[in-house]
Design an enzyme around this catalytic site. Structure first.
Site, mmCIF file in Angstrom:
data_model
loop_
_atom_site.group_PDB
_atom_site.id
_atom_site.type_symbol
_atom_site.label_atom_id
_atom_site.label_comp_id
_atom_site.label_asym_id
_atom_site.label_seq_id
_atom_site.Cartn_x
_atom_site.Cartn_y
_atom_site.Cartn_z
ATOM 1 N N GLU A 41 5.765 -13.734 1.149
ATOM 2 C CA GLU A 41 4.330 -13.747 1.477
ATOM 3 C C GLU A 41 3.968 -14.942 2.356
ATOM 4 O O GLU A 41 3.146 -14.830 3.256
ATOM 5 C CB GLU A 41 3.478 -13.755 0.195
ATOM 6 N N CYS A 196 -2.988 3.024 9.807
ATOM 7 C CA CYS A 196 -4.277 2.501 10.268
ATOM 8 C C CYS A 196 -4.008 1.262 11.140
ATOM 9 O O CYS A 196 -4.403 0.144 10.836
ATOM 10 C CB CYS A 196 -5.180 2.167 9.078
ATOM 11 N N CYS A 203 -5.199 8.788 12.563
ATOM 12 C CA CYS A 203 -6.060 9.398 11.543
ATOM 13 C C CYS A 203 -5.584 10.788 11.132
ATOM 14 O O CYS A 203 -5.770 11.193 9.985
ATOM 15 C CB CYS A 203 -7.501 9.462 12.046
ATOM 16 N N CYS A 206 -3.331 10.387 8.276
ATOM 17 C CA CYS A 206 -3.800 9.477 7.226
ATOM 18 C C CYS A 206 -4.104 10.223 5.924
ATOM 19 O O CYS A 206 -4.887 11.183 5.931
ATOM 20 C CB CYS A 206 -5.055 8.753 7.709
ATOM 21 N N CYS A 212 -12.792 8.292 4.712
ATOM 22 C CA CYS A 212 -12.981 7.229 5.701
ATOM 23 C C CYS A 212 -14.286 7.401 6.487
ATOM 24 O O CYS A 212 -14.472 8.374 7.219
ATOM 25 C CB CYS A 212 -11.789 7.223 6.653
HETATM 26 FE FE1 SF4 Z 1 -7.668 4.257 9.336
HETATM 27 FE FE2 SF4 Z 1 -9.681 5.789 8.590
HETATM 28 FE FE3 SF4 Z 1 -8.055 6.591 10.504
HETATM 29 FE FE4 SF4 Z 1 -7.169 6.458 8.000
HETATM 30 S S1 SF4 Z 1 -8.754 7.806 8.791
HETATM 31 S S2 SF4 Z 1 -6.095 5.763 9.824
HETATM 32 S S3 SF4 Z 1 -8.297 4.686 7.243
HETATM 33 S S4 SF4 Z 1 -9.416 4.843 10.567
#
Ligand code: SF4
Length: 359
Positions: A41, A196, A203, A206, A212
Site C-alpha cells: 500500500e 471505470c 460502462c 461495468c 451509476c
Molecule cells: Fe464507471 Fe459508472 Fe461507467 Fe461503471 S457505469 S464504468 S461506474 S462511469
C-alpha cells in the site's frame, strides 16, 4: 443514485464480477500478512501497479519481516526503494517499522488508532490494511475508488477536499457489508482500475452500470473534472564530479528537499545559459559552498541530460569540478568521499545513478 436498499444487489453484482476479473497481484498472495499488505500500500501511493510489481518481491526478499526492516540501515532500505520515487515514503516506512518493534513488540497492530498513529499511515492506508488483513469494516478512498464513487454518485468539484470528499468517504463506508469488507474494498479498487478508468470508462462492461448516476446522465467523461495543468517551468542545474585520488564527493539530500535521504553529486541551480559561464556564476558557487562547506568550481563539461520532476523540466549539466578546500562554514548536507564500490551500493537519486557511468 445508489440507495441503502440497493446495496445488497450492488455488492452481489460487484463481487460476481470480481470473482472473474480480480487482478493477480503479488501482494495479494498472502493477504493474511499485514506487513506485505502495508508495504504494497505504501509503494502504491503515487506509483502505478505495474511499477510496484517490479519492486515489491525484491523488497520483501531483502526485508522479509518488520524486525528486519527496522534493523536495516536506512541507506540500504533506500537502495531497494531506488527508482520508486517519493523517498519520504520509504523513510517513514522504515521509521514506522522501528516504532512497531519498540511499541508493539514487532507485531503489526490491529487497532485503527494505533495504526493511524504510525508514521506515513493515513486513513486510506489504515483502512486498506485493516480491512484486507483483519476484515475490519473500514472504508478506503484512493485514486481508483475516488473516481469510481464520484461517478457512481455524480459528485462534481474538488474531490479531495471539503463536502465532496466527505460525501465520498461516507459512501465508501456505507457501502461496506458487515463482513467481507476487505474483499469488497479490493473489488472496488479493481473495478476502478480496470473498468471505470480515468479516460473512456468501459460502462458497457461495468457490473454496476444500473446503479451509476453518471452513466444515467451521460457524465462519465466529465467526472472527475480535469485538473488544470500546472504551468511548466524550465530550470538549469549543474552537478559536479569532484575527485580526490580514487574517491568521489557525494552529498546526502537534506530533509524537506526532493530526494531527501538519497545521495547525489554536489548539485545546484544556475541562471547561466552556457557551460562556459558556470565557472563565473557566483550564485551557483555560493550554493555549492553552502551545501558542501567546500569551495567548488565547475570545469569541463562531461555530459548533459534532461529530466522532469513534477512541473519542472530540468536540463542537468554534469561537469568536472575543482575543490580548493573548506569554506570554514558548516555544510547544509552530509558529505562523503566514496569509492567506486560505494557508489554502487549507496542509494542515489535517479539522475545521479545515470551519471555514475561517467565517473
Ligand atoms: Fe464507471 Fe459508472 Fe461507467 Fe461503471 S457505469 S464504468 S461506474 S462511469
Amino acid at each position: 443514485m445508489v440507495t441503502a436498499g440497493l446495496f445488497t444487489s450492488f455488492r452481489r453484482k460487484l463481487l460476481r464480477w470480481y470473482g472473474k476479473h480480480a487482478r493477480s497481484l503479488p501482494w495479494r498472495e498472502d493477504v493474511a500478512d499485514p506487513y506485505c499488505v502495508w508495504v504494497s500500500e505504501i509503494m502504491l501511493q503515487q506509483t502505478t501497479t505495474q511499477t510496484v510489481r517490479r519492486y515489491f518481491d525484491r523488497f520483501i526478499k531483502a526485508f522479509p519481516t518488520i524486525q528486519s526492516l527496522a534493523e536495516a540501515d536506512l541507506d540500504l532500505v533506500n537502495r531497494h526503494w531506488e527508482g520508486l520515487g517519493y523517498y519520504r515514503r520509504c523513510a517513514l516506512l522504515h521509521k514506522a517499522a522501528q516504532e512497531i518493534v519498540a511499541r508493539f513488540n514487532g507485531v503489526f497492530p490491529d487497532n485503527v488508532d494505533d495504526v493511524r498513529g504510525l508514521p506515513g499511515i493515513g486513513r486510506y492506508t489504515a483502512g486498506a490494511i485493516l480491512s484486507i488483513v483483519f476484515d475490519q469494516r473500514l472504508p478506503i478512498l484512493e485514486a481508483n475508488t475516488l473516481r469510481l464513487h464520484a461517478r457512481l454518485l455524480a459528485v462534481r468539484g474538488d474531490l479531495l477536499h471539503g463536502g465532496a470528499n466527505a460525501r465520498l468517504w461516507e459512501f465508501a463506508e456505507t457501502i461496506l457489508p458487515r463482513t467481507g469488507s476487505g474483499k469488497l474494498n479490493q473489488a472496488l479498487m479493481d473495478l476502478g482500475s480496470l473498468v471505470c478508468t480515468p479516460k473512456s470508462p468501459k460502462c458497457s462492461e461495468c457490473p454496476v452500470v444500473t446503479f451509476c448516476e453518471s452513466a444515467k446522465q451521460g457524465l462519465q467523461n466529465e467526472i472527475p473534472s480535469l485538473k488544470t495543468k500546472e504551468q511548466t517551468e524550465y530550470r538549469t542545474e549543474v552537478a559536479l564530479l569532484i575527485r580526490k585520488k580514487t574517491k568521489t564527493l557525494l552529498i546526502r539530500s537534506p530533509e524537506g528537499e526532493r530526494w531527501a535521504g538519497l545521495w547525489d553529486f554536489p548539485r545546484a541551480g544556475t541562471e547561466a545559459e552556457l557551460p562556459l559561464m558556470f565557472a563565473k556564476d557566483p550564485v551557483l558557487q555560493n550554493r555549492l559552498a553552502e551545501l558542501t562547506g567546500r569551495k567548488l568550481t565547475p570545469g569541463r563539461l562531461i555530459c548533459s541530460l534532461k529530466h522532469a520532476v513534477t512541473k519542472y523540466r530540468i536540463t542537468l549539466f554534469f561537469c568536472e569540478g575543482m575543490d580548493t578546500g573548506k569554506t570554514g562554514n558548516t555544510a547544509l548536507c552530509e558529505t562523503r568521499w566514496v569509492t567506486a564500490a560505494e557508489l554502487q551500493e549507496l542509494p542515489l537519486n535517479s539522475t545521479a545513478r545515470k551519471l555514475v557511468q561517467f565517473v
